[in-house]
Design an enzyme around this catalytic site. Structure first.
Site, mmCIF file in Angstrom:
data_model
loop_
_atom_site.group_PDB
_atom_site.id
_atom_site.type_symbol
_atom_site.label_atom_id
_atom_site.label_comp_id
_atom_site.label_asym_id
_atom_site.label_seq_id
_atom_site.Cartn_x
_atom_site.Cartn_y
_atom_site.Cartn_z
ATOM 1 N N ASP A 261 23.284 33.884 -14.785
ATOM 2 C CA ASP A 261 21.937 34.305 -15.170
ATOM 3 C C ASP A 261 21.547 35.599 -14.454
ATOM 4 O OD1 ASP A 261 19.272 33.118 -16.503
ATOM 5 O OD2 ASP A 261 18.767 34.167 -14.646
ATOM 6 N N CYS B 177 0.825 -1.210 0.000
ATOM 7 C CA CYS B 177 0.000 0.000 0.000
ATOM 8 C C CYS B 177 0.860 1.261 0.000
ATOM 9 C CB CYS B 177 -0.891 0.049 1.249
ATOM 10 S SG CYS B 177 -1.994 -1.355 1.450
#
Length: 475
Positions: free
Chosen positions: A448, A33
């Site tokens: 960047d 499960c």
């Protein structure tokens, strides 16, 4: 032992943050499960923990029909595994073991088959073949539950060689045939048909909340190549080509939290699995946002940013070549300017979108051009400077010659070095492409401008300072 105690507390609390990160085998029932399973929690002495669904399956446990392990959000391949296993998991997710050839997979990864099996057992708890088989089984189960596709189509889509193998796999794993599983479903909704032949399918793609969907849409919306993709309202749409066939897909939030709805028009059944896997990577659905938040949140500046953008993820891409072209177009120009030029390139050199009955919507009309269509493109009167046009042609040539690849088998650092050997490509472009095309978690475009602005304190940081600070954020 400590890890098992963490899993036990998560199991007792049904903690959704751990959903997909481990599985619970119940020895008294033989079922495995998810941590969020709604049934009464079994006693601790009757529970075994597994790092993957494949490990639970290999140990002889069957998937639970209540919590449906096939609907658990995925765990990223880089999370706590070796580099070789990380790359191997991505290749398997792309169908590398559909033919069951572990030796060929090992050769791509630069190791022996025996060593690859040993690494998978150590880090995943199951063999590569078990991982591939569980992946196929779970995908087929979702198609049985979520679509009205005929069983032989599902068998093909999930990579089973025959309907007999398909049926045998389900009888062994679930104790029921695929038809019995479908008949037990409450609300069966067959797919709508386009022109009486091509199905329009909608599948639910699970993810681990939260998800900054508005942030993801804003990112794609600003960069959507006109004619190829669009963002309208709360929905992303895109024209794609797989195995020579065209399709249109759209992605939007599903009615149920924790899922996106992927709707596909015109796709061939045998390409369905590949397209779903690409969509998962493009929208970064396997990101463990809780773990990411815990790690990055230790940095005070990032802690404040994460509070404003809960569930932020790294956008992927549909094509490594396409994102490389887009990165080249974006060098030292605005996002809007690069998007405009990309639309002109798609209009002139892209294939017209062809679907049975026509394209579903007038905004999508082109497939982004492949390398062979840009190899000798002139790019005249498109607003593209000559140096970048030359770089695009060089990248196209490298792809066609086999000198540049975008598959997950390669080492990301070597990929960046190979890309940087192409004239006109620098470290920023290489890192950006590695981040989005290879989904490399440690890719870092330190120069960047957006990153440098975001972390000013109080003045803008220098790239070397930013790179040093980012070392503590790995992976």
């Amino acid at each position: 032992m400590l890890q098992n105690e963490i899993y036990e507390r998560a199991r007792q609390a049904r903690d959704a943050r751990f959903d997909g990160q481990f599985y619970i085998g119940v020895t008294t029932t033989g079922i495995y499960c998810r941590p969020i399973c709604p049934v009464n929690a079994p006693k601790r002495e009757n529970v075994r923990f597994f790092p993957s669904a494949a490990a639970a399956s290999e140990a002889g446990f069957r998937p639970c029909l209540r919590c449906r392990p096939e609907c658990a959000p995925g765990t990223p391949a880089w999370n706590g595994t070796s580099t070789t296993v990380r790359r191997g998991l991505r290749l398997i997710a792309g169908g590398a073991l559909d033919d069951g050839d572990v030796e060929s997979l090992a050769e791509k990864l630069g190791v022996t088959g025996r060593h690859l099996r040993r690494l998978f057992t150590r880090h995943v708890g199951a063999s590569p073949l078990s991982v591939a088989q569980t992946q196929r089984l779970h995908f087929a189960k979702r198609l049985i539950d979520d679509t009205g596709l005929p069983m032989h189509h599902i068998s093909v889509a999930a990579g089973y060689g025959s309907v007999r193998r398909f049926n045998d796999a389900f009888l062994k794993s679930y104790g029921r045939s695929p038809r019995e599983l479908r008949s037990a479903r409450r609300n069966e909704r067959p797919p709508r048909r386009v022109n009486g032949s091509q199905p329009t399918l909608t599948l639910r793609l699970p993810y681990r909340p939260p998800f900054d969907w508005s942030g993801m849409l804003e990112f794609f919306g600003q960069r959507a190549t006109p004619g190829v993709e669009s963002v309208e309202g709360n929905t992303y749409r895109r024209a794609v080509a797989i195995d020579g066939r065209h399709a249109v897909l759209q992605v939007a939030p599903a009615e149920r939290d924790g899922f996106l709805a992927l709707t596909i028009d015109g796709i061939a059944t045998e390409s369905l699995f590949e397209l779903v896997q690409r969509a998962r990577e493009v929208f970064d659905l396997d990101a463990p946002v809780a773990d990411i938040g815990e790690t990055l949140g230790r940095d005070p500046a990032l802690h404040r940013l994460l509070a404003r953008h809960a569930g932020i993820r790294v956008p992927g891409c549909w094509s490594g070549f396409e994102i490389t072209v887009r990165a080249i177009l974006g060098q030292q120009v605005s996002v809007k300017g690069a998007t405009t030029v990309a639309g002109r390139i798609a209009e002139r050199y892209g294939e017209p979108l062809k679907l049975p009955g026509g394209a579903p919507g007038d905004r999508l009309s082109r497939i982004f051009p492949a390398p062979e269509r840009l190899l000798r493109a002139r790019f005249a009167k498109l607003g593209l400077v000559r140096s970048r046009a030359d770089t695009i042609r060089r990248v196209a040539a490298a792809v066609l010659d086999g000198d540049l690849r975008f598959d997950a088998a390669q080492d990301p650092d070597e990929f960046c070095r190979a890309l940087c050997r192409i004239k006109g490509i620098g470290d920023w472009t290489a890192q950006y492409v590695a981040m989005r095309a290879l989904k490399y978690p440690d890719a870092w475009p330190a120069t960047d401008l957006g990153l440098l602005k975001a972390l000013r304190h109080p003045e803008r940081m220098k790239p070397a300072e930013l790179a040093g600070r980012a070392e503590s954020w790995r992976p």
